[in-house]
Each structure stands twice: as structure tokens, then as C-alpha cells.
Scaffold this motif. Structure first.
Motif, PDB file in Angstrom:
ATOM      1  N   LEU A  86       0.822  -1.208   0.000  1.00 52.12           N
ATOM      2  CA  LEU A  86       0.000   0.000   0.000  1.00 52.12           C
ATOM      3  C   LEU A  86       0.859   1.262   0.000  1.00 52.12           C
ATOM      4  N   VAL A  87       2.008   1.208   0.668  1.00 43.37           N
ATOM      5  CA  VAL A  87       2.913   2.361   0.673  1.00 43.37           C
ATOM      6  C   VAL A  87       3.363   2.678  -0.754  1.00 43.37           C
ATOM      7  N   GLY A  88       3.779   1.660  -1.489  1.00 41.38           N
ATOM      8  CA  GLY A  88       4.197   1.869  -2.878  1.00 41.38           C
ATOM      9  C   GLY A  88       3.079   2.425  -3.743  1.00 41.38           C
ATOM     10  N   ALA A  89       1.861   1.907  -3.560  1.00 43.23           N
ATOM     11  CA  ALA A  89       0.729   2.350  -4.373  1.00 43.23           C
ATOM     12  C   ALA A  89       0.341   3.790  -4.058  1.00 43.23           C
ATOM     13  N   ILE A  90       0.320   4.154  -2.774  1.00 40.81           N
ATOM     14  CA  ILE A  90      -0.078   5.514  -2.379  1.00 40.81           C
ATOM     15  C   ILE A  90       0.917   6.539  -2.908  1.00 40.81           C
ATOM     16  N   LEU A  91       2.200   6.271  -2.747  1.00 45.69           N
ATOM     17  CA  LEU A  91       3.207   7.239  -3.188  1.00 45.69           C
ATOM     18  C   LEU A  91       3.162   7.432  -4.701  1.00 45.69           C
ATOM     19  N   TRP A  92       2.944   6.371  -5.455  1.00 50.58           N
ATOM     20  CA  TRP A  92       2.835   6.526  -6.907  1.00 50.58           C
ATOM     21  C   TRP A  92       1.587   7.334  -7.269  1.00 50.58           C
ATOM     22  N   ASN A  93       0.477   7.074  -6.601  1.00 53.84           N
ATOM     23  CA  ASN A  93      -0.736   7.849  -6.852  1.00 53.84           C
ATOM     24  C   ASN A  93      -0.508   9.337  -6.605  1.00 53.84           C
ATOM     25  N   ALA A 108      -1.012   0.518  -9.805  1.00 47.69           N
ATOM     26  CA  ALA A 108      -0.134   0.880  -8.690  1.00 47.69           C
ATOM     27  C   ALA A 108      -0.328  -0.103  -7.535  1.00 47.69           C
ATOM     28  N   LEU A 109      -1.579  -0.436  -7.269  1.00 46.38           N
ATOM     29  CA  LEU A 109      -1.864  -1.405  -6.197  1.00 46.38           C
ATOM     30  C   LEU A 109      -1.349  -2.792  -6.566  1.00 46.38           C
ATOM     31  N   MET A 110      -1.590  -3.203  -7.823  1.00 47.33           N
ATOM     32  CA  MET A 110      -1.104  -4.513  -8.258  1.00 47.33           C
ATOM     33  C   MET A 110       0.423  -4.579  -8.179  1.00 47.33           C
ATOM     34  N   GLY A 111       1.076  -3.525  -8.660  1.00 46.67           N
ATOM     35  CA  GLY A 111       2.536  -3.507  -8.616  1.00 46.67           C
ATOM     36  C   GLY A 111       3.065  -3.551  -7.202  1.00 46.67           C
ATOM     37  N   ALA A 323       7.511  -0.785  -2.960  1.00 47.73           N
ATOM     38  CA  ALA A 323       6.917  -1.736  -2.017  1.00 47.73           C
ATOM     39  C   ALA A 323       7.928  -2.777  -1.556  1.00 47.73           C
ATOM     40  N   ALA A 324       8.784  -3.247  -2.468  1.00 42.32           N
ATOM     41  CA  ALA A 324       9.807  -4.225  -2.083  1.00 42.32           C
ATOM     42  C   ALA A 324      10.784  -3.620  -1.085  1.00 42.32           C
ATOM     43  N   GLY A 325      11.174  -2.359  -1.314  1.00 35.26           N
ATOM     44  CA  GLY A 325      12.053  -1.696  -0.352  1.00 35.26           C
ATOM     45  C   GLY A 325      11.389  -1.507   0.994  1.00 35.26           C
ATOM     46  N   ALA A 326      10.101  -1.125   0.976  1.00 34.92           N
ATOM     47  CA  ALA A 326       9.377  -0.954   2.234  1.00 34.92           C
ATOM     48  C   ALA A 326       9.239  -2.272   2.974  1.00 34.92           C
ATOM     49  N   GLU A 327       9.010  -3.359   2.232  1.00 39.33           N
ATOM     50  CA  GLU A 327       8.888  -4.669   2.875  1.00 39.33           C
ATOM     51  C   GLU A 327      10.197  -5.088   3.538  1.00 39.33           C
ATOM     52  N   ALA A 328      11.313  -4.766   2.906  1.00 42.33           N
ATOM     53  CA  ALA A 328      12.619  -5.109   3.489  1.00 42.33           C
ATOM     54  C   ALA A 328      12.831  -4.372   4.806  1.00 42.33           C
ATOM     55  N   VAL A 329      12.373  -3.129   4.886  1.00 45.21           N
ATOM     56  CA  VAL A 329      12.518  -2.362   6.131  1.00 45.21           C
ATOM     57  C   VAL A 329      11.597  -2.907   7.215  1.00 45.21           C
ATOM     58  N   THR A 330      10.388  -3.326   6.850  1.00 45.56           N
ATOM     59  CA  THR A 330       9.455  -3.849   7.873  1.00 45.56           C
ATOM     60  C   THR A 330       9.979  -5.129   8.509  1.00 45.56           C
ATOM     61  N   ARG A 331      10.865  -5.849   7.809  1.00 48.23           N
ATOM     62  CA  ARG A 331      11.406  -7.079   8.387  1.00 48.23           C
ATOM     63  C   ARG A 331      12.350  -6.807   9.548  1.00 48.23           C
TER      64      ARG A 331
END
Length: 420
Positions: A86-93, A108-111, A323-331
């Protein structure tokens, strides 16, 4: 529900925030042509669209099921993965809204979802068949089909109208009324398609967090909250994108607006029935261009269309990378998730502040034309200066012939010569 953790609550709130951005980002899909042709006042148009988006959210759950059950593997997906998506989708929007480009909130959401899932569980967790058949193929086919339908409809409309010129005023009123009705249909269709994507994401998060059993349909409260969020965002009005869609692609008359919106609504409703996660932005943009080409003498501003196509191509990979970068940080743990949330809030605030430098709202949405493209500006930069200074010099020399009569006193000396 068995449990509702803090991270799950964060995901739900972030999903509704995305739904809100989806609403104001995609208002142009339903109402840009209606506003640009003057069929409805801007504030009336967005209010009508908001209500119909809410109604459309309750009409179907097929697209929601595609998101929650068909695109990625529900097993092993953590709520943090969906939060990162969702972070990736919101920022792109927000970025595309800032520059006034009508990109796809759906993609954006799918990506974002695909990028975060791959980063978390690998490529095997993404259902490639569903991605191709229900996302990628419709992304290419839908705007082409809608554009061709709008082109044919526009030509038929003008052809029929040319045979009844005596009823021109009545025909124009009829097209405006039809345009209002078709705009409402697009808004309803948007609710059946785009609102459901957020429902699907929230349902997937509830399943991942153990609050719902796998394979469950969206609960009623999810449907209602998603419908309200997208309706509120629609009412706010994405005026920057409305200006691009209504004035930047082509100049539309009521006949063209009616043809474009009817074609788009038909394509969106059909895709919602089939469960395709269609981009309403792609469909409406294609139909607007088709309507622009359908009128004799009509033009499409291909510089704007090219920028939109580039944004469309970048949407999936850009949202996926963020989103992939954000997921890496959440780990990294709870503090990592908090860091991602702070980054989202700070970035959103910065984008909003930048947007205040040039405000676009309902008062000036039709008052500014699309700026010249890069090529046009480059040609203008090397073009010789206009001939206006030469014209001024010429006008300065015009009075000189009028001073010629000043030489007439010379013959006055002739009478004395005659007397001699």
C-alpha cells in the motif's frame, strides 16, 4: 474475528487511505469530459460521482475476490507485506497526481502487492496466470476496445446529427443529458471495480492476520468503509488530473463526451462482471482519444498521450520497487514498520506542500490549456525573432511620402520669370 492486532489496524487504515487517493486520482475518469464540455458544474459533477461510487461498491465482489484470492498466495503472506504494498501504491498515486498524469491506481496497487510479495516469499507466491489473464491482458486490450468503440460512436453521432440540422439545439441538449447519464454510469462502474480492489486488499490482510478464514468474502464493514473512502476522495476532486483528461488530451464536444463515457462505462462494467482488475484510467483515456479522432477535424495531443503512456508503463515496476524496499525495512521489526509509516506520512505531506505552489481547483480546472510540449518549446527557442520590429520600422517611414508636398513651394518662383 479472532484477533485484530496493531499492525492489522495499520494495514486497514493505510488501505482506506489508498482508497481515498484512488477516489480523487480517478475522479477524472468519470467527470472530466462532463466538466470540460460544460454539461455539469464541477462541484455538482464530483458530488454526483461520489454518491454513485458508493452505490457501485455494493453491487459486486468479483474483483475483490480476484485481489484477495487470485493474485498472490494467501498462505505465508504477513500483514506487513500488504502494508508495504500500500505504501508503494499511495506514493505513486500522489506523485502522478502532483504532475497531473492520469495513471492507473489499480496497477499501482497490483505492482505494490506483487513487489512486496516477491520480496517476502519469492516469485512462486505470485500467481502468474491470474496476473496475465486478469491484469496485463485487460490493461492492453481494454483501452483499445474502448477507443475504437468511442471512435465509431462519435462518427455515428455526428453522421446522424448532420441529417437533422434543424434540430441542432435539441440534439445538443440531448447529448448533454446523455453525457450526464453516461458519466453517472462510469461513476457507478468505477465503484464496482476500483472500490473492490481496496476491499480485496483489506480482506487479504484480515486473512493474513488470522482475523478471517482463508477464502472468505469481504465482510460488510469492509465493503462499507471502502465505499465511503473512495466516495470521499472522489468528492474532494482530483482537479489536476481532471484538467489533463478534459482539456489536455483533446477538445471535446457534447457528442464526443457522450460517446466516450458510454463506451468506457460498457467496458468497465463488463470487466467487473468477469472479475478483471481493469484500469478505469486506461479505459477512459482510450475512449477520450477515440472520441477525439472520431470527430472530423478533431485532434489528439499526442505529447500528452505519450507522457501518459510512459506513466502507465512505469506504474507496475515503480510501485513494485518502492513496495519491495518498504517490505525489506518492515522485516527489521516494529521499529522498521514505524519507520516506513513515518516515511509515508512525511512524503505525502511534502507532495501536498509542493502542490500548493500552483493550486488547481474547481474555479480554474477549465481555464488553463495544456502547456506546449518539449519539442515545441525547443523549436521556439531557436526560431528567429518575429518580424514585428521590422513592421514598426516600416510604419515609421510611412509618413515620409506625405512630406513630399513640402517641395511644392519651389514652382512659386516661376511667375516672376514669366513677367520678364
Amino acid at each position: 474475528m479472532e484477533s485484530f492486532s496493531l499492525i492489522l489496524a495499520m494495514v486497514v487504515v493505510t488501505a482506506l487511505a489508498f482508497d481515498f487517493t484512488n477516489g480523487f486520482h480517478d475522479t477524472a475518469n468519470a467527470m472530466a469530459t462532463t466538466i470540460s464540455t460544460g454539461a455539469l458544474k464541477p462541484k455538482v459533477a464530483v458530488a454526483m460521482s461520489a454518491v454513485l461510487n458508493l452505490v457501485g461498491a455494493f453491487l459486486s465482489v468479483e474483483v475483490a475476490n480476484t485481489i484477495s484470492k487470485g493474485l498472490v498466495d494467501e498462505n505465508g503472506i504477513r500483514p506487513e507485506v500488504i502494508f508495504a504494498a500500500l505504501v508503494g501504491a499511495i506514493l505513486w498515486n500522489l506523485l502522478t497526481w502532483l504532475v497531473g498524469l492520469p495513471s492507473s491506481s489499480s496497477h499501482a496497487l497490483m505492482g505494490g502487492l506483487i513487489g512486496a510479495t516477491i520480496a517476502s516469499a519469492g516469485f512462486s507466491a505470485v500467481h502468474g496466470g491470474a496476473l496475465v489473464t486478469k491484469v496485463l491482458i485487460p490493461a492492453v486490450a481494454a483501452p483499445v476496445v474502448a477507443g475504437l468503440a468511442a471512435l465509431v460512436s462519435t462518427r455515428l453521432s455526428y453522421g446522424i446529427g448532420s441529417k437533422s440540422r434543424s434540430h441542432g439545439k435539441a440534439a445538443e441538449k440531448g447529448h448533454r443529458a446523455g453525457q450526464i447519464a453516461s458519466a453517472g454510469l462510469v461513476s457507478l462502474a468505477h465503484g464496482t471495480n476500483d472500490a473492490q480492489k481496496t476491499m480485496g486488499v483489506i480482506t487479504l490482510a484480515l486473512v493474513a492476520g488470522g482475523a478471517l478464514a482463508p477464502g472468505s468474502n469481504p465482510p460488510t464493514w469492509v465493503i462499507l468503509s471502502a465505499g465511503l473512502a473512495i466516495a470521499l476522495g472522489t468528492y474532494i476532486g482530483g482537479w489536476r488530473i481532471i484538467r489533463t483528461m478534459g482539456k489536455g488530451l483533446t477538445d471535446l464536444q457534447p457528442q464526443q463526451g457522450f460517446a466516450a463515457q458510454t463506451s468506457a462505462a460498457t467496458a468497465i462494467l463488463a470487466s467487473s462482471h468477469l472479475g478483471f482488475s481493469l484500469s478505469t484510467t486506461h479505459v477512459v483515456s482510450g475512449s477520450v482519444m477515440g472520441a477525439g479522432l472520431g470527430r472530423k477535424g478533431g485532434v489528439v495531443r499526442w505529447s500528452t498521450a505519450t507522457r501518459m503512456a510512459v506513466a502507465w508503463a512505469l506504474t507496475l515496476p515503480a510501485a513494485a520497487l518502492v513496495a519491495a524496499g518498504a517490505e525489506a525495512v518492515t522485516r527489521l521489526g516494529d521499529w522498521g514498520t514505524g519507520l516506513v509509516a513515518a516515511f509515508l506520512v512525511a512524503s505525502s505531506a511534502a507532495i501536498w506542500k509542493i502542490s500548493r505552489r500552483e493550486v488547481v481547483d474547481h474555479t480554474n480546472v477549465n481555464g488553463t490549456e495544456e502547456p506546449a510540449g518539449v519539442v515545441t518549446q525547443a523549436i521556439a527557442a531557436v526560431t528567429p525573432p518575429p518580424a514585428s520590429p521590422v513592421t514598426e520600422d516600416l510604419t515609421a517611414t510611412i509618413p515620409t511620402p506625405a512630406s513630399a508636398p513640402a517641395a511644392d513651394p519651389a514652382p512659386v518662383a516661376t511667375p516672376p520669370a514669366a513677367a520678364v
